[in-house]
Design an enzyme around this catalytic site. Sequence first.
Site, mmCIF file in Angstrom:
data_model
loop_
_atom_site.group_PDB
_atom_site.id
_atom_site.type_symbol
_atom_site.label_atom_id
_atom_site.label_comp_id
_atom_site.label_asym_id
_atom_site.label_seq_id
_atom_site.Cartn_x
_atom_site.Cartn_y
_atom_site.Cartn_z
ATOM 1 N N ASP A 65 -29.818 21.049 -29.595
ATOM 2 C CA ASP A 65 -28.290 21.381 -29.016
ATOM 3 C C ASP A 65 -27.462 21.193 -30.493
ATOM 4 O O ASP A 65 -27.628 20.175 -31.074
ATOM 5 C CB ASP A 65 -27.735 20.739 -28.163
ATOM 6 N N LYS A 89 -23.907 16.422 -29.965
ATOM 7 C CA LYS A 89 -24.486 16.172 -28.216
ATOM 8 C C LYS A 89 -25.772 15.526 -28.568
ATOM 9 O O LYS A 89 -26.050 14.452 -27.696
ATOM 10 C CB LYS A 89 -24.413 17.568 -27.601
ATOM 11 N N ASN A 134 -26.887 30.985 -22.395
ATOM 12 C CA ASN A 134 -26.591 32.246 -22.766
ATOM 13 C C ASN A 134 -28.047 32.899 -22.674
ATOM 14 O O ASN A 134 -29.159 32.372 -22.862
ATOM 15 C CB ASN A 134 -26.002 32.464 -24.387
ATOM 16 N N CYS A 191 -20.540 31.751 -21.403
ATOM 17 C CA CYS A 191 -19.819 31.499 -22.693
ATOM 18 C C CYS A 191 -18.731 30.424 -22.433
ATOM 19 O O CYS A 191 -17.611 30.578 -23.079
ATOM 20 C CB CYS A 191 -19.252 32.643 -23.798
ATOM 21 N N CYS A 333 -22.063 51.343 -35.247
ATOM 22 C CA CYS A 333 -23.739 51.263 -35.693
ATOM 23 C C CYS A 333 -24.330 52.045 -34.639
ATOM 24 O O CYS A 333 -23.765 52.925 -33.944
ATOM 25 C CB CYS A 333 -24.060 49.768 -35.578
#
Lengths: 366, 80
Positions: A65, A89, A134, A191, A333
Amino acid sequence: MSSVPPFTAPERQRYRRHLQLAEIGEAGQLRLRQARVLVVGAGGLGCPILQYLAAAGVGTLGLADADKVELTNLPRQILYGPADVGQPKVEAAARALRHLNDLNTYALHPVRVSPANVRALVAAYDVVVDGSDNFPTRYLLNDACVSLGRPLVSGAIYKFEGQVSVFNYQDGPTYRCLFPEPPSAAEAPDCNTTGVLNVLPGLIGTVQATEALKVVLGLGDVLSGRLWVLDTLTFQSRTLRFKRDAVQSAINLDTANPADYFDVSCAPTAAASLTAEELRQQLASAAPPLLLDVRGPLEFQRRHLPGALLLPLPELAARAAEVPRTRPVVVYCQSGVRSAQAVEQLRTIGYDNVLTLRGGLEEYSG
Amino acid sequence: MNLTVALFGIAREIVGQSSLTLTAPAGQSAAGLLAELRTRYPALAGLRSLAVAVNNEYAAADVPLHERDEIALIPPVSGG
């Protein structure tokens, strides 16, 4: 294995309740001591996973992490206290785990798992437990476990709901067999911006710890080819059976689309974007924006929007000064991934006049 | 026939309730149901991965549905 030292008297006493189980016994407890388990994410899920695996006597526990403890973590990340706020963490977690069980080895990886480091990280362990927050990391870990032949004990949470499954276990299905397409930025409201019931990661994380122990011990029916879904609000839980898909289960680090590993969902650019239709309108207006193409020179040569300035993403940091600050700028892009990263980069250095074209050229021409 | 669909994760947010009932032609497939729901709730069309479970089994697109089937829409979640 004759070289394995036997348990000491205090160890015997400590692990007695496991030793008393015929299904675990001394052989099983020794397997736990020899096991190397990597826990990715030392957050809501990671804390209970680490706590129970450490207490169970998993001999080598890896903690990966890159984050520091924040005050908002404390209600659910139960290895940490107020004194840990601001600390990495993995360090704060290791302190708590050593206090709990100093017989294990704790390997600290204060890094964000990335395509560059995932192979070496996963290769050093027998089992990977995913407590990340995520989608890009989830797909990356899945593909790494496929490449390296490691089982992946996966858990994830959303508000009041959780999911657990064990992927890539003894040729069982993978994460991609269940969810073939990585969700787009728009469908990942995570998030740290989404609320979560504090006890939920405790419920889901302890189920992951249970499955990790079963995998190490070869115990019972591992949750492979099945997704367990819990909804705490309705107290409905279901177990969805799914099969190995020949195409999806073959996808690994070498064959996956690298865009699957890019985190566009967490960029503060969700609002700093515009659609192809909005761009058309703006280009037809009296004050059209400057177009910035962040693809490579070859892609630019093949096709670009009229008047666009070429500034490949890898050069953006060094050449940011070429981007005007006073006139609206639209970055594009091919599909919108690189341009979202470019806008994020520019916004962090103070540009508030840049937008990314959602869906990129693929949307614009479509 | 009437179908009842349990909703999870962001699919529940989009629809605004934890389950819904709709009328579908007999023999409706899993993909047909999904297409119908995406017409009713366009935001569902934005979900690229959305597992359809029929009687607790991952349903392929062409699986035919029946009135008493237990149907659920399960999107992936990513929180940790």
